[in-house]
Write a protein that holds these residues in place. Structure first.
Motif, PDB file in Angstrom:
ATOM      1  N   ALA A 233       1.349   9.382   3.960  1.00 17.03           N
ATOM      2  CA  ALA A 233       2.210  10.497   3.553  1.00 17.03           C
ATOM      3  C   ALA A 233       1.656  11.828   4.067  1.00 17.03           C
ATOM      4  O   ALA A 233       2.414  12.681   4.559  1.00 17.03           O
ATOM      5  CB  ALA A 233       2.351  10.529   2.028  1.00 17.03           C
TER       6      ALA A 233
ATOM      7  N   GLN B 174       3.819   7.727  -3.770  1.00 19.54           N
ATOM      8  CA  GLN B 174       3.993   7.947  -5.198  1.00 19.54           C
ATOM      9  C   GLN B 174       4.098   6.614  -5.938  1.00 19.54           C
ATOM     10  O   GLN B 174       3.456   6.415  -6.974  1.00 19.54           O
ATOM     11  CB  GLN B 174       5.234   8.791  -5.460  1.00 19.54           C
TER      12      GLN B 174
ATOM     13  N   CYS C 183       6.209   9.678   1.378  1.00 16.56           N
ATOM     14  CA  CYS C 183       5.834  10.256   0.082  1.00 16.56           C
ATOM     15  C   CYS C 183       6.303   9.373  -1.070  1.00 16.56           C
ATOM     16  O   CYS C 183       5.599   9.217  -2.076  1.00 16.56           O
ATOM     17  CB  CYS C 183       6.384  11.675  -0.052  1.00 16.56           C
TER      18      CYS C 183
END
Length: 151
Positions: A133, A108, A104
């Protein structure tokens, strides 16, 4: 096997049957007549449910490949997609949490980078990172379900 229109429950049932060897194999496994099993792929408003979800559930429990077309069909109806999950390589929930945090974070970071640059290669990279992710999250969810005995 009779023709079934793509995207219909009859087509999902026909694909389910093919996954386990066809009408005769399904009939033998479920202890039903071939004609009864074949009826599950017929468009018929007198019995629109075909052979019924209980039989399809039995097939899916016996052979996961039989569950896939039915899962895809109902996911389409619900506005989603079916994503099979194979939980391999990670042996405990703590490791899944670490994997989720890593993937994740990378997604991001890549998404922020793509948002500022709008370069095609960075957008492609962000999509790949997001897919990784999502995979990590789905594997963690599957591990949780497995831990409670639902998987």
């Amino acid at each position: 096997m009779r023709y079934t229109a793509s995207g219909t429950i009859q087509n999902a049932v026909a694909r389910c049957y093919r996954a386990v060897g066809g009408v005769e194999a399904v009939a033998e496994q479920l202890g039903l007549a071939n004609s009864t099993v074949s009826y599950g792929t017929e468009v018929n408003e007198a019995r629109p449910g075909g052979i019924g979800v209980n039989y399809l559930a039995r097939l899916g429990r016996a052979n996961a490949a039989a569950a896939v077309p039915v899962a895809e069909f109902f996911c389409d109806l619900a506005g989603g997609v079916f994503q099979p999950v194979e939980v391999v390589g990670v042996t405990n929930l703590h490791d899944h949490c670490c994997d989720v945090a890593k993937e994740c974070g990378e997604a991001q970071a890549a998404t922020i980078k793509a948002a500022y640059s709008s370069k095609r290669n960075e957008i492609d990279e962000a999509e790949r990172e997001i897919d990784e992710a999502i995979g990590a999250l789905v594997r963690a969810r599957a591990a949780l379900r497995g831990q409670r005995g639902a998987a």
